[in-house]
Design a protein around this motif. Structure first.
Motif, PDB file in Angstrom:
ATOM      1  N   VAL A  45       0.840  -1.204   0.000  1.00 48.50           N
ATOM      2  CA  VAL A  45       0.000   0.000   0.000  1.00 48.50           C
ATOM      3  C   VAL A  45       0.879   1.259   0.000  1.00 48.50           C
ATOM      4  O   VAL A  45       0.618   2.209  -0.746  1.00 48.50           O
ATOM      5  N   LYS A  46       1.923   1.268   0.804  1.00 46.31           N
ATOM      6  CA  LYS A  46       2.824   2.431   0.847  1.00 46.31           C
ATOM      7  C   LYS A  46       3.487   2.650  -0.517  1.00 46.31           C
ATOM      8  O   LYS A  46       3.625   3.780  -0.972  1.00 46.31           O
ATOM      9  N   GLN A  47       3.895   1.570  -1.159  1.00 47.83           N
ATOM     10  CA  GLN A  47       4.528   1.705  -2.460  1.00 47.83           C
ATOM     11  C   GLN A  47       3.533   2.172  -3.523  1.00 47.83           C
ATOM     12  O   GLN A  47       3.885   2.959  -4.404  1.00 47.83           O
ATOM     13  N   ILE A  48       2.309   1.698  -3.435  1.00 46.87           N
ATOM     14  CA  ILE A  48       1.276   2.155  -4.367  1.00 46.87           C
ATOM     15  C   ILE A  48       1.040   3.648  -4.188  1.00 46.87           C
ATOM     16  O   ILE A  48       0.903   4.391  -5.168  1.00 46.87           O
ATOM     17  N   GLN A  49       1.023   4.117  -2.944  1.00 52.93           N
ATOM     18  CA  GLN A  49       0.848   5.544  -2.680  1.00 52.93           C
ATOM     19  C   GLN A  49       1.993   6.356  -3.280  1.00 52.93           C
ATOM     20  O   GLN A  49       1.774   7.419  -3.851  1.00 52.93           O
ATOM     21  N   GLN A  50       3.221   5.841  -3.169  1.00 47.82           N
ATOM     22  CA  GLN A  50       4.371   6.521  -3.773  1.00 47.82           C
ATOM     23  C   GLN A  50       4.218   6.598  -5.290  1.00 47.82           C
ATOM     24  O   GLN A  50       4.482   7.634  -5.904  1.00 47.82           O
ATOM     25  N   CYS A  51       3.798   5.499  -5.887  1.00 50.67           N
ATOM     26  CA  CYS A  51       3.619   5.468  -7.334  1.00 50.67           C
ATOM     27  C   CYS A  51       2.525   6.448  -7.769  1.00 50.67           C
ATOM     28  O   CYS A  51       2.686   7.159  -8.760  1.00 50.67           O
ATOM     29  N   GLU A  52       1.425   6.481  -7.019  1.00 45.53           N
ATOM     30  CA  GLU A  52       0.345   7.408  -7.351  1.00 45.53           C
ATOM     31  C   GLU A  52       0.804   8.853  -7.232  1.00 45.53           C
ATOM     32  O   GLU A  52       0.473   9.697  -8.061  1.00 45.53           O
ATOM     33  N   GLN A  53       1.600   9.153  -6.203  1.00 44.59           N
ATOM     34  CA  GLN A  53       2.126  10.508  -6.036  1.00 44.59           C
ATOM     35  C   GLN A  53       3.049  10.868  -7.207  1.00 44.59           C
ATOM     36  O   GLN A  53       2.978  11.966  -7.751  1.00 44.59           O
ATOM     37  N   PHE A  54       3.900   9.930  -7.596  1.00 47.04           N
ATOM     38  CA  PHE A  54       4.801  10.145  -8.720  1.00 47.04           C
ATOM     39  C   PHE A  54       4.024  10.434 -10.003  1.00 47.04           C
ATOM     40  O   PHE A  54       4.327  11.385 -10.738  1.00 47.04           O
TER      41      PHE A  54
END
Length: 75
Positions: A45-54
């Motif tokens: 979930v944290k990595q998905i959030q990073q990807c979405e922010q990117f």
């Protein structure tokens, strides 16, 4: 919200997506203890959030570039 990308200069979108996919495969395998599944899910979930922010930042940059181009064409 501070992104770990800010502290990890070598962060890579494609590598993060591959890691998320690997985490999902591990979770779906059915071979992990429940506590490990929770931990792996939290990481994903944290990595998905990073990807979405990117991706969101990239869209904003593109919109700004398009707006700048349109302003230049209106001279």
């Amino acid at each position: 919200m501070s992104s770990s990308r800010e502290t990890e200069p070598n962060w890579n979108y494609e590598a993060s997506v591959a890691e998320i996919e690997a985490l999902i495969e591990k979770i779906e395998s059915g071979e992990l203890p429940l506590e490990t599944i929770f931990s792996e899910f939290e990481i994903a979930v944290k990595q998905i959030q990073q990807c979405e922010q990117f991706l969101s930042q990239g869209v904003k940059r593109m919109e700004l570039l398009i707006e700048t181009l349109e302003d230049d064409l209106d001279f």
